[in-house]
Each structure stands twice: as structure tokens, then as C-alpha cells.
Design an enzyme around this catalytic site. Structure first.
Site, short mmCIF file in Angstrom:
data_model
loop_
_atom_site.label_atom_id
_atom_site.label_comp_id
_atom_site.label_asym_id
_atom_site.label_seq_id
_atom_site.Cartn_x
_atom_site.Cartn_y
_atom_site.Cartn_z
NE ARG A 330 -14.85 -54.62 9.74
CZ ARG A 330 -14.34 -55.28 10.78
NH1 ARG A 330 -13.97 -56.56 10.64
NH2 ARG A 330 -14.19 -54.69 11.95
CG ASP A 376 -19.62 -59.16 17.44
OD1 ASP A 376 -20.77 -58.78 17.72
OD2 ASP A 376 -19.32 -60.35 17.20
CD GLU A 377 -13.53 -56.76 14.87
OE1 GLU A 377 -13.31 -56.20 13.77
OE2 GLU A 377 -12.93 -57.78 15.24
CB SER A 378 -18.03 -50.29 16.34
OG SER A 378 -18.13 -50.54 17.72
#
Length: 442
Positions: A330, A376-378
Site C-alpha cells: 500500500r 501487520d496487515e500483510s
């Protein structure tokens, strides 16, 4: 802690220090001795009313109960003595050996490490073990080509390196030096020394130097997005004197060599003839050996499809990314221009004081926190991008922050080799152009 009374009192025959330090040996109380003497008399006295014959018979019988007790006491004392003697011997040996024992142990460890090193030098496993990567096929083929440039086959293996250095000011370094047997018999270094060997100031973990223009920051190397990759690697060029940006210039070592001769080597009237002959020798060698090597255009086109962010070094980063779910990367919490403005504050003259630098770090911290949340959210690519940008900025004040991003990113991407390389580099990051570990270990 008070010592116990020895069961043998002042009659104990043991005189070893361990026993004496553990037990008291007072004289027996007179009353107790008298009672014990009476008890002994009763044991041997004849029964009341016994006949003289029975008394004579009792005299001839051994006192088995007393004898058994004495034997048990002797065995127990013997066992205790042997145990304590063993402990004393061990302690004495330690005191006698002392420093000498540690020196012998250290010498044995050194010999063991040296033997392991010598064994590694017998195979190409040395490269994987010391540099944490494996080399592609074109690397070994190019080495054969370099060896063919020697005028005398009987010359040592590093003669090809000496020839290129002398004629073209081109140093073949790193893993090439292993093939030239320059590591054989060399002074042993720490693991980090091998990872820093010819690693220039702005070189990220993905880059491994193989060519250096002598005395300059211009260098070429293999670019690996994954440490285990040893097929179809791109070769990048950079000049550490000009900054952190990299340019992909070749798809194999032969083309990189030709690029160097064309763009970075300035021929003189004395070297013009050798330059022309060498340029012709490259395609001739490839043809004679039926070699078809990967080309830059195809490799770069395939890699560009996997790049998720350009980064400050302009080579970009590659991470697994699912375009349907958008999982894997992201964008950062700030744009590249905003991030550069924050980092530029570290270059201002009034940032020499600790408070001013701390203010810059406080502005960067929320950006780093967002990137770590992405991990943490890949979305591992976000932390990798920011960590690389921090490193590429060149500010050592950001090393700790860069590590806090690169370590989890590389870990989740199963690239632990890059963690080791990044840590070793940031521990001793130097701006010099002679970055050979052999100079450091002199």
C-alpha cells in the site's frame, strides 16, 4: 551456615580440605563415651545364668552386628572420600590450568574455524556461506573468459584480474576474488567483514558489487530482489560519489563489461588497440562456446511488471502483490516529495543539535508506524519501501528507524539474508572508495 559434627568425631582419619571445611571434629563427651563403653561391655558380657561352657562358646563366636556396622561405616567413609577427592582434583586442575586452559580452548576453536574456512575455500560454497547469495551461470562463464585473456596459462589465477586492472582500470571484486583464490590463506574476518566487502555507501542489500572502476565510486553489480535468485539477474551501475541512484545497464556480465568499456573507460593511444581487440573477443568467445545469454530488455520488462514502488534509488522494489485483493503493498502515508522534504531537514546547518534532529525523527515516526501497521496487515512492501528510502537518504541518524522497518519487512518476505547484510552494512557504513576487507584486516 554452621558446620555439622562428623560422625567419627576426633577419631576421623580424613584430612582432606573439602571434608574439614564441611564437618566439625570435637572430642567425644566423657559421659557419652562412658555410656558407649558400657554398651560395648554389655554386648560382649555373657548372659546371666549361662554355663561356663556357653560362656566359652560365646567367646569363640564373632560379633557379627558390630563387624557389619564397622564395614558399612568404612564403605560410606570411603565413598565420601572418593567423591570429595574427585571434586578437589577437578578444582585443583582448574586452578593449575587457569589461563593456560582457556588459551588452549581458544586455540582449538581457532583451529576448528580455520579448518572450516579452508574446507570452504575448496568449493564455490564459500560464496554462499560468506556472501549469503549464489552466483548466476553468466558469472562463471565470464570468469572463464577473463582467464582466456591471460597470455600465459601458467600464470596464477588472479592474473586475469591483474590484466583488466592494468589495461582498463577495471577491478573485478567480491566473488571474482574468490575464484582468483585471493581468499585462500587470507586472514580470517568476522561474518560482517565479508558482507561489507566492496559494499559502497549507498548499496542496498539487493545489490552485490562485481566491477569497480579503480579509485572511483563507479561500480557495477548483480541486482537480486530475492536472495536465493541466481537466474536471469539484472546488472546495475551506480556512482556512489553522485548519490544513491542505480541504473540497469545489462542482463549479464559480458554485456556489463562491454558497457563499461564503452561508457566508463577512457582509452589512451597506448590502450586503444587492446580495447578494440577485447571488444571483438567478447562476441567471439560467446559464439565459440555457443552461449546465449539473457538480454537487458527482456529481463527489465519482466521485472517492471513486479515493481510496486520506485523508491529513492530508482531501481524499485519487488514484493508479492495480488492486484485483485491489493494485498502485499500500500502507498506510504506521505508522498515521495513530502518525505524528501522531511529528510532534507536533516541536512540543514541548524540540525547539528540533538533537539533539532529529534524533531525530525518525531515527524517521521508516524509515517514509520503506518508502514509497520501495513506489515501487520500483510502489506510488507510498504515497510520495505520506507526502510529503503531511509537508508538511501544516507543519514546515519535514520539507521535505527530504517532497521525497525527493514527487519520485519525482509523477515515476512522470507529474505533473512538481506537482514544480515543490512545490519552489517549499517554497523560500519563508509564513504571510501577502497572497500576491500583485505585492507581492513591488515
Amino acid at each position: 551456615m554452621p558446620k555439622e559434627d562428623c560422625k567419627y568425631w576426633d577419631k576421623c582419619y580424613q584430612r582432606n580440605p573439602a571434608h574439614l571445611s564441611k564437618y566439625n571434629h570435637p572430642e567425644k563427651p566423657v559421659e557419652k563415651e562412658a555410656k558407649e563403653d558400657d554398651a560395648e561391655d554389655r554386648k560382649v558380657a555373657p548372659k546371666r545364668g549361662a554355663t561356663s561352657k556357653e560362656q566359652d562358646s560365646n567367646k569363640d563366636k564373632p560379633n557379627t552386628s558390630s563387624s557389619s556396622a564397622d564395614m558399612l561405616d568404612e564403605e560410606e567413609a570411603k565413598g565420601s572420600y572418593e567423591s570429595e577427592t574427585a571434586e578437589l582434583h577437578k578444582e585443583a586442575m582448574g586452578n593449575i590450568a587457569g589461563k593456560n586452559y582457556m588459551e588452549i580452548l581458544e586455540k582449538r576453536i581457532r583451529l576448528s574455524v580455520q579448518k572450516e574456512y579452508d574446507n570452504l575455500c575448496e568449493s564455490n560454497e564459500f560464496i554462499r556461506h560468506k556472501f549469503l547469495v549464489e552466483m548466476p551461470p553468466d558469472f562463471y562463464e565470464f570468469w572463464k573468459f577473463v582467464c582466456s585473456l591471460k597470455s600465459d596459462p601458467a600464470k596464477p589465477k588472479d592474473a586475469g584480474l591483474e590484466h583488466l586492472d592494468k589495461v582498463f582500470q577495471l577491478q573485478l571484486v567480491g566473488p571474482f576474488e574468490f575464484l582468483a583464490e585471493r581468499f585462500h590463506g587470507a586472514k580470517l574476518g568476522e561474518p560482517g567483514d565479508y558482507l561489507r566487502h566492496w559494499r559502497f555507501y549507498y548499496d542496498p542489500p539487493e545489490f552485490q558489487t562485481i566491477f569497480v572502476r579503480r579509485g572511483t565510486g563507479i561500480h557495477y553489480g548483480y541486482w537480486r530482489d530475492v536472495p536465493q535468485d541466481k537466474e536471469n539477474l539484472l546488472i546495475a551501475r551506480t556512482d556512489s560519489a553522485k548519490g544513491c541512484e542505480f541504473q540497469f545497464v545489462a542482463g549479464n556480465a559480458f554485456d556489463a563489461f562491454l558497457y563499461y568499456l564503452e561508457h566508463d573507460f577512457v582509452a589512451t593511444p597506448f590502450s586503444a588497440g587492446q580495447l578494440a581487440g577485447t571488444k571483438k573477443a567478447v562476441p567471439r568467445y560467446l559464439s565459440d562456446n555457443s552461449l546465449e545469454l539473457a538480454q537487458l530488455e527482456r529481463l527489465q520488462r519482466e521485472r517492471n511488471k513486479r515493481v510496486v514502488a520506485k523508491t529513492f534509488h530508482r531501481a524499485g522494489i519487488v514484493v508479492p502483490f495480488d492486484r485483485k485483493t491489493q494485498l502485499g503493498y500500500r502507498p506510504l502515508a506521505v508522498s515521495d516529495s513530502e518525505l524528501k522534504k522531511m529528510l532534507a531537514m536533516l541536512e540543514q546547518k541548524d540540525v547539528d543539535n540533538v533537539a533539532a534532529k529529534q524533531a525530525v525523527l518525531e515527524k517521521l515516526q508516524p509515517v514509520a508506524n503506518a508502514a509497520n501497521i501495513a506489515v501487520d496487515e500483510s502489506d510488507f512492501g510498504s515497510a520495505l519501501e520506507l526502510g529503503i528510502d531511509m537508508f538511501s537518504s544516507g543519514h546515519k541518524e535514520l539507521h535505527m528507524l530504517a532497521s525497525s522497518l527493514l527487519v520485519p519487512a525482509y523477515s515476512m518476505l522470507s529474505r533473512p539474508q538481506f537482514i544480515a547484510i543490512a545490519k552489517a552494512h549499517m554497523e560500519q557504513r563508509r564513504r571510501e572508495v577502497n572497500l576491500s576487507m583485505f585492507e581492513v584486516l591488515k
